[in-house]
Write a protein that holds these residues in place. Structure first.
Motif, PDB file in Angstrom:
ATOM      1  N   ASP A  94       0.839  -1.196   0.000  1.00 17.96           N
ATOM      2  CA  ASP A  94       0.000   0.000   0.000  1.00 17.96           C
ATOM      3  C   ASP A  94       0.878   1.251   0.000  1.00 17.96           C
ATOM      4  O   ASP A  94       1.434   1.653   1.017  1.00 17.96           O
ATOM      5  N   SER A  95       0.996   1.871  -1.158  1.00 21.24           N
ATOM      6  CA  SER A  95       1.850   3.069  -1.276  1.00 21.24           C
ATOM      7  C   SER A  95       1.325   4.239  -0.464  1.00 21.24           C
ATOM      8  O   SER A  95       2.062   5.207  -0.216  1.00 21.24           O
ATOM      9  N   ASP A  96       0.045   4.180  -0.027  1.00 22.93           N
ATOM     10  CA  ASP A  96      -0.483   5.236   0.842  1.00 22.93           C
ATOM     11  C   ASP A  96       0.011   5.100   2.275  1.00 22.93           C
ATOM     12  O   ASP A  96      -0.112   6.034   3.062  1.00 22.93           O
ATOM     13  N   ARG A  97       0.552   3.939   2.615  1.00 25.79           N
ATOM     14  CA  ARG A  97       1.014   3.701   3.984  1.00 25.79           C
ATOM     15  C   ARG A  97       2.543   3.633   4.095  1.00 25.79           C
ATOM     16  O   ARG A  97       3.102   3.936   5.140  1.00 25.79           O
ATOM     17  N   THR A  98       3.201   3.225   3.036  1.00 28.13           N
ATOM     18  CA  THR A  98       4.639   2.934   3.152  1.00 28.13           C
ATOM     19  C   THR A  98       5.523   4.172   3.125  1.00 28.13           C
ATOM     20  O   THR A  98       6.748   4.047   3.190  1.00 28.13           O
ATOM     21  N   ASP A  99       4.929   5.352   3.039  1.00 23.01           N
ATOM     22  CA  ASP A  99       5.757   6.543   3.139  1.00 23.01           C
ATOM     23  C   ASP A  99       6.425   6.655   4.510  1.00 23.01           C
ATOM     24  O   ASP A  99       7.443   7.318   4.674  1.00 23.01           O
ATOM     25  N   TRP A 100       5.878   5.945   5.520  1.00 28.36           N
ATOM     26  CA  TRP A 100       6.469   5.986   6.859  1.00 28.36           C
ATOM     27  C   TRP A 100       7.894   5.453   6.850  1.00 28.36           C
ATOM     28  O   TRP A 100       8.717   5.871   7.668  1.00 28.36           O
ATOM     29  N   LEU A 101       8.196   4.533   5.924  1.00 22.71           N
ATOM     30  CA  LEU A 101       9.549   3.972   5.857  1.00 22.71           C
ATOM     31  C   LEU A 101      10.567   5.066   5.566  1.00 22.71           C
ATOM     32  O   LEU A 101      11.558   5.229   6.287  1.00 22.71           O
ATOM     33  N   LEU A 102      10.321   5.819   4.494  1.00 24.91           N
ATOM     34  CA  LEU A 102      11.243   6.895   4.130  1.00 24.91           C
ATOM     35  C   LEU A 102      11.254   7.997   5.182  1.00 24.91           C
ATOM     36  O   LEU A 102      12.320   8.486   5.571  1.00 24.91           O
ATOM     37  N   GLU A 103      10.084   8.378   5.637  1.00 18.88           N
ATOM     38  CA  GLU A 103      10.012   9.480   6.595  1.00 18.88           C
ATOM     39  C   GLU A 103      10.702   9.112   7.905  1.00 18.88           C
ATOM     40  O   GLU A 103      11.423   9.920   8.498  1.00 18.88           O
ATOM     41  N   GLY A 104      10.499   7.890   8.362  1.00 19.86           N
ATOM     42  CA  GLY A 104      11.120   7.468   9.614  1.00 19.86           C
ATOM     43  C   GLY A 104      12.631   7.437   9.525  1.00 19.86           C
ATOM     44  O   GLY A 104      13.332   7.901  10.437  1.00 19.86           O
ATOM     45  N   MET A 105      13.169   6.915   8.406  1.00 23.58           N
ATOM     46  CA  MET A 105      14.620   6.879   8.255  1.00 23.58           C
ATOM     47  C   MET A 105      15.188   8.278   8.055  1.00 23.58           C
ATOM     48  O   MET A 105      16.264   8.608   8.566  1.00 23.58           O
ATOM     49  N   ALA A 106      14.485   9.113   7.306  1.00 24.45           N
ATOM     50  CA  ALA A 106      14.966  10.480   7.062  1.00 24.45           C
ATOM     51  C   ALA A 106      15.109  11.260   8.366  1.00 24.45           C
ATOM     52  O   ALA A 106      16.012  12.085   8.519  1.00 24.45           O
ATOM     53  N   ARG A 107      14.213  10.984   9.341  1.00 23.60           N
ATOM     54  CA  ARG A 107      14.184  11.764  10.587  1.00 23.60           C
ATOM     55  C   ARG A 107      14.803  11.019  11.770  1.00 23.60           C
ATOM     56  O   ARG A 107      14.741  11.508  12.908  1.00 23.60           O
ATOM     57  N   ASP A 108      15.359   9.832  11.519  1.00 24.60           N
ATOM     58  CA  ASP A 108      15.935   9.026  12.614  1.00 24.60           C
ATOM     59  C   ASP A 108      14.914   8.815  13.735  1.00 24.60           C
ATOM     60  O   ASP A 108      15.219   8.967  14.929  1.00 24.60           O
ATOM     61  N   GLU A 109      13.711   8.422  13.370  1.00 27.35           N
ATOM     62  CA  GLU A 109      12.652   8.271  14.362  1.00 27.35           C
ATOM     63  C   GLU A 109      12.764   6.928  15.093  1.00 27.35           C
ATOM     64  O   GLU A 109      13.343   5.966  14.585  1.00 27.35           O
ATOM     65  N   THR A 110      12.162   6.889  16.288  1.00 23.47           N
ATOM     66  CA  THR A 110      12.057   5.662  17.070  1.00 23.47           C
ATOM     67  C   THR A 110      10.605   5.497  17.501  1.00 23.47           C
ATOM     68  O   THR A 110       9.999   6.444  18.022  1.00 23.47           O
ATOM     69  N   HIS A 111      10.033   4.309  17.260  1.00 25.74           N
ATOM     70  CA  HIS A 111       8.658   4.019  17.639  1.00 25.74           C
ATOM     71  C   HIS A 111       8.637   2.753  18.481  1.00 25.74           C
ATOM     72  O   HIS A 111       8.744   1.638  17.966  1.00 25.74           O
ATOM     73  N   ASN A 112       8.506   2.908  19.790  1.00 25.86           N
ATOM     74  CA  ASN A 112       8.340   1.745  20.681  1.00 25.86           C
ATOM     75  C   ASN A 112       9.314   0.616  20.357  1.00 25.86           C
ATOM     76  O   ASN A 112       8.921  -0.537  20.186  1.00 25.86           O
ATOM     77  N   GLY A 113      10.583   0.961  20.262  1.00 26.86           N
ATOM     78  CA  GLY A 113      11.597  -0.063  20.027  1.00 26.86           C
ATOM     79  C   GLY A 113      11.990  -0.242  18.584  1.00 26.86           C
ATOM     80  O   GLY A 113      12.996  -0.897  18.294  1.00 26.86           O
ATOM     81  N   LEU A 114      11.221   0.314  17.648  1.00 26.27           N
ATOM     82  CA  LEU A 114      11.608   0.298  16.235  1.00 26.27           C
ATOM     83  C   LEU A 114      12.483   1.532  15.974  1.00 26.27           C
ATOM     84  O   LEU A 114      12.030   2.667  16.133  1.00 26.27           O
ATOM     85  N   ARG A 115      13.722   1.298  15.567  1.00 28.21           N
ATOM     86  CA  ARG A 115      14.660   2.401  15.342  1.00 28.21           C
ATOM     87  C   ARG A 115      14.899   2.562  13.842  1.00 28.21           C
ATOM     88  O   ARG A 115      15.365   1.638  13.183  1.00 28.21           O
ATOM     89  N   MET A 116      14.560   3.733  13.314  1.00 27.42           N
ATOM     90  CA  MET A 116      14.712   4.041  11.897  1.00 27.42           C
ATOM     91  C   MET A 116      15.854   5.034  11.739  1.00 27.42           C
ATOM     92  O   MET A 116      15.825   6.108  12.353  1.00 27.42           O
ATOM     93  N   ARG A 117      16.846   4.673  10.946  1.00 25.45           N
ATOM     94  CA  ARG A 117      18.074   5.460  10.872  1.00 25.45           C
ATOM     95  C   ARG A 117      18.486   5.686   9.417  1.00 25.45           C
ATOM     96  O   ARG A 117      18.222   4.850   8.554  1.00 25.45           O
ATOM     97  N   HIS A 118      19.159   6.827   9.175  1.00 27.16           N
ATOM     98  CA  HIS A 118      19.761   7.035   7.867  1.00 27.16           C
ATOM     99  C   HIS A 118      21.275   7.082   8.015  1.00 27.16           C
ATOM    100  O   HIS A 118      21.807   7.378   9.094  1.00 27.16           O
ATOM    101  N   VAL A 119      21.972   6.773   6.938  1.00 26.02           N
ATOM    102  CA  VAL A 119      23.429   6.815   6.934  1.00 26.02           C
ATOM    103  C   VAL A 119      23.863   8.259   7.175  1.00 26.02           C
ATOM    104  O   VAL A 119      23.340   9.186   6.530  1.00 26.02           O
ATOM    105  N   PRO A 120      24.802   8.494   8.097  1.00 21.96           N
ATOM    106  CA  PRO A 120      25.249   9.865   8.366  1.00 21.96           C
ATOM    107  C   PRO A 120      25.685  10.587   7.094  1.00 21.96           C
ATOM    108  O   PRO A 120      26.386  10.032   6.245  1.00 21.96           O
TER     109      PRO A 120
END
Length: 443
Positions: free
Chosen positions: A87-113
């Protein structure tokens, strides 16, 4: 209710590793809401006393559009539950989470420095994978979701980030990753990399070359056929040597003592014995195979070992407009993580590519009545491209001494023995492809 829906659905997925065995039970180990209508699940599946864990993006909608009906898991009340990776309407969270180095209840989303991730492209799922799910975002990124989860850092993330830090060529640049704790260990859930476009995979290019040869006049040689692949095999050999050099520089190296080399040959021999018991057609080749293993037992020098690709073949390389790029450094997905991260002779990768050339040459002969007539042309194509690859490999720093040649041959035949068993179990009409490996040859 959700457990039952997931158990029925997961058994039908291409990436589910327990096909053919009943599911004893399924439980949800982790359930994290990422955004409204999107949950990240880690589910535990028990089969015959063993447990595997899988990653599921669970979407929730009160109405399910036609484009997502193939991803339906089931319904609970008025809510449709589905695999939101599609679902492309939902998977934008992948890019957004990594872009912002977000953490959601133990899920850590990171981008290369130092990397800036563009969050605007929409996703599309690639349909050819067996063990993972990859989402392509526009023409910029590809995000691989590791469906079956094994505690630890995935070797692909470990390798590509280390090589990228060295500005190594021949890799797809890493941009980010997602991780969590599993059994108290940092565990890779996904990796975001450069999407190679325009590019063609090595397997498809090789098959096109073989088709051109088979379609040409009988007197036309592989070197004269319009789709001659040897120049590309030469370049691929050079790229492989460079990747091996970069791996040796980025990770520890070691040597294997000669007594361990002999133990390895004994292991080859034991696997051969089991294979002969299962596939009688292999029996006539035992003497030639045993002789190759015996030559390894006669070696007197230590064998250098290092990090390698581990599952190297034409399907793992892409030809871009400028050069070859090597993909999928995670090794064989079915093997334990420690084994995939272990040090091996780089000749293991070379042997894998040698076998891939043989498969490309003979793949189109399976089930064809003229296969026997075309077999000499298949052998010619395979020999030509194997030789070109080895030439490119050694020209660019890859080492194959006479002793290495004996070890390379043993690696190759051991892999062919494995292929014989695999084809006998799954594609009996293809059995002739690996059996051809045991004939005398020049490369």
């Amino acid at each position: 209710m959700l457990d039952e829906l997931l158990a029925a659905w997961i058994s039908r997925q291409r990436w589910f590793g327990g096909k053919g065995r009943p599911i004893d039970s399924l439980s949800i180990d982790s359930d994290v809401e990422l955004t409204p209508g999107l949950r990240h699940l880690i589910v535990a599946v028990w089969q015959e006393g063993s447990r595997d864990r899988y990653q599921v993006l669970l979407g929730e909608r009160t109405e399910l559009p036609d484009r997502l009906t193939h991803a339906l898991i089931g319904t609970v009340g008025d809510t449709f539950l589905y695999d939101a990776a599609h679902d492309s309407d939902r998977t934008d969270w992948l890019l957004e989470g990594m872009a912002r180095d977000e953490t959601h209840n133990g899920l850590r989303m990171r981008h290369v420095p130092g990397v800036i991730v563009d969050t605007s492209p929409r996703s599309l799922v690639l349909g050819a994978e067996q063990s993972n799910t990859s989402l392509v975002y526009g023409d910029a990124y590809i995000c691989k979701l590791f469906r079956r989860l094994i505690p630890g850092v995935n070797p692909e993330l470990e390798v590509v980030t280390a090589l990228a830090a060295r500005d190594a060529p021949h890799i797809a640049q890493p941009y980010g990753w997602i991780e969590t704790d599993l059994d108290g260990t940092d565990t890779t859930l996904a990796i975001l990399q450069e999407f190679l476009t325009p590019a063609n995979d090595g397997w498809g290019l090789a098959l096109a070359s073989v088709r051109d040869l088979y379609a040409s006049l009988p007197e036309i040689t592989a070197a004269e056929a319009g789709g001659d692949f040897a120049a590309e095999s030469l370049r691929l050999g050079g790229a492989t040597a460079r990747v091996h050099r970069e791996l040796a520089a980025a990770f520890p190296t070691d040597v294997v003592a000669i007594h361990e080399v002999k133990l390895m040959a004994e292991g080859f021999r034991r696997r051969l014995g089991r294979a002969v018991g299962e596939v009688p057609e292999l029996r006539q080749h035992v003497s030639a195979i045993e002789n190759a293993y015996y030559r390894v037992e006669l070696l007197t020098d230590e064998v250098p070992v290092q990090r390698v690709h581990g599952d190297y073949h034409l399907g793992q390389v892409m030809r871009t407009s400028t050069d070859w790029v090597v993909l999928d450094f995670e090794g064989e997905p079915g093997q334990p993580l420690a084994e995939r991260r272990a040090l091996y002779s780089p000749l293991r990768d070379v042997a894998g590519m040698m076998r891939s050339f043989d498969y490309a040459a003979r793949h189109l002969l399976a089930d064809r009545p003229e296969a026997e007539t075309l077999e000499p042309r298949a052998q010619e194509w395979a020999d030509r491209n194997r030789a070109a690859f080895l030439d490119g490999y050694t020209r660019n720093g890859g080492v194959i001494t006479p002793a290495d040649a004996a070890l390379l041959r043993a690696f190759e035949l051991s892999k062919a023995v494995y292929e014989v068993v695999y084809e006998a179990r799954n594609r009996p009409t293809w059995l002739s492809i690996p059996l051809a490996a045991f004939r005398p040859r020049t490369t």
